[in-house]
Design a protein around this motif. Structure first.
Motif, PDB file in Angstrom:
ATOM      1  N   THR A 116      57.534  72.385  45.134  1.00 47.75           N
ATOM      2  CA  THR A 116      57.557  73.007  44.543  1.00 47.75           C
ATOM      3  C   THR A 116      55.603  73.252  44.482  1.00 47.75           C
ATOM      4  O   THR A 116      55.047  72.360  44.452  1.00 47.75           O
ATOM      5  N   PHE A 158      59.314  82.167  38.955  1.00 52.12           N
ATOM      6  CA  PHE A 158      60.354  81.900  40.126  1.00 52.12           C
ATOM      7  C   PHE A 158      60.716  82.224  41.444  1.00 52.12           C
ATOM      8  O   PHE A 158      61.134  83.149  41.198  1.00 52.12           O
ATOM      9  N   LEU A 204      55.833  73.856  32.919  1.00 55.47           N
ATOM     10  CA  LEU A 204      56.818  73.531  34.554  1.00 55.47           C
ATOM     11  C   LEU A 204      57.539  71.738  34.694  1.00 55.47           C
ATOM     12  O   LEU A 204      58.267  72.039  34.760  1.00 55.47           O
ATOM     13  N   ARG A 264      59.439  70.343  32.552  1.00 59.72           N
ATOM     14  CA  ARG A 264      61.491  71.031  32.442  1.00 59.72           C
ATOM     15  C   ARG A 264      61.534  71.324  33.232  1.00 59.72           C
ATOM     16  O   ARG A 264      62.747  71.577  33.381  1.00 59.72           O
ATOM     17  N   ASP A 265      60.894  72.050  34.486  1.00 61.45           N
ATOM     18  CA  ASP A 265      61.828  72.466  35.768  1.00 61.45           C
ATOM     19  C   ASP A 265      61.954  72.441  37.054  1.00 61.45           C
ATOM     20  O   ASP A 265      62.234  72.407  37.341  1.00 61.45           O
TER      21      ASP A 265
END
Length: 291
Positions: free
Chosen positions: A81, A131, A166, A168-169
């Protein structure tokens, strides 16, 4: 906006070298901790109802009379990421920091894609994060380049809030790369949260030469404007103020490097005057970030 073709050619065999992050998604090129229908034998275990009988070991059955299943290492993708800071402080002046950040994000994403990893770009925003799609495979590099090139400036954004939200994702135990000037305040608690969740963070700090050393700034009374809030401040710049800035800057750098060193993470500072080719073919390799 696309990285130079000559540099991309030199980076075709480059790979990200995470210290702790683990491949955990899809089918890729990195051996994971999971076991499944891979190629490399790693262990046996007792047969359980529902197991694929094709994985039974006939030789052990012939010797022991027991049904055992062969297990193989499973090759998966490393979830990468890339947090691309395009807030006001990155776009101040002529926008060199912003353009440098986009190019570095593209090249790091390219190294991940050609290495068989999965990549997603996140641009922090004032109200919500933006995103990108998730890409996998070198053939998707141009789609990633185009998305980054078109990513809009984000105005005001708080890096600490972004990193907190972030979590959480993020896929489990992934590699998070943050490309920013890292001028936000206390990011320590957010780093602790990511660390506790098992993620690895690589920081690329992009600064202008004047931010690193304000020696070329003219002295006198000037009005400075906050690139994100628009607030103005009148300052009398003299040798004493510049000396104080250097001390505060050095203290800030030492503090944030200490936070990263304590977690055995990488923190790399880049000037907009630095040669990008040297950064990717020498500096990041010397620091163990890239192969």
């Amino acid at each position: 906006m696309r990285p130079p073709s000559a540099l991309l050619e030199r980076m075709t065999t480059s790979r990200l070298l995470p210290a702790f992050a683990q491949p955990s998604v899809g089918t890729g090129e990195r051996p994971s901790r999971r076991k499944g229908a891979g190629m490399e034998f790693v262990d046996h275990r007792p047969y359980q109802t529902g197991d694929d009988t094709r994985h039974l070991d006939p030789h052990l059955y012939a010797r022991t009379g027991e049904f055992v299943v062969r297990e193989y290492s499973l090759n998966q993708q490393l979830p990468v990421t890339i947090v691309l800071d395009l807030s006001g402080s990155m776009s101040a002046g002529t926008g060199e920091k912003r353009d440098h950040a986009k190019l570095i994000a593209q090249l790091l994403g390219f190294a991940a894609l050609t290495g068989g990893d999965r990549v997603q770009i996140v641009v922090p925003g004032e109200k919500t994060n933006i995103f990108s799609p998730r890409w996998h495979g070198g053939a998707r590099a141009d789609l990633m380049f185009d998305w980054v090139a078109r990513a809009p400036d984000a105005g005001r954004a708080d890096l600490e809030d972004t990193l907190r939200a972030l979590r959480r994702d993020l896929p489990s135990h992934g590699l998070v790369i943050v490309v920013s000037d890292w001028w936000d305040g206390d990011v320590g608690p957010a780093l602790d949260i990511l660390f506790s969740a098992g993620h690895e963070l690589l920081a690329i700090q992009i600064l202008s030469p004047q931010e690193i050393d304000p020696a070329t700034i003219e002295t006198g009374v000037v009005t400075m404007e906050d690139a994100e809030t628009g607030a103005e401040l009148e300052l009398s710049i003299d040798a004493g103020l510049l000396s104080r800035y250097r001390k505060l800057f050095a203290a800030r750098q030492e503090e944030i490097r200490g936070l990263f060193n304590s977690k055995h993470w990488h923190f790399v500072t880049v000037s907009t005057d630095d040669d990008i080719s040297q950064l990717f073919t020498r500096t990041l390799r010397a620091q163990g970030v890239l192969s």
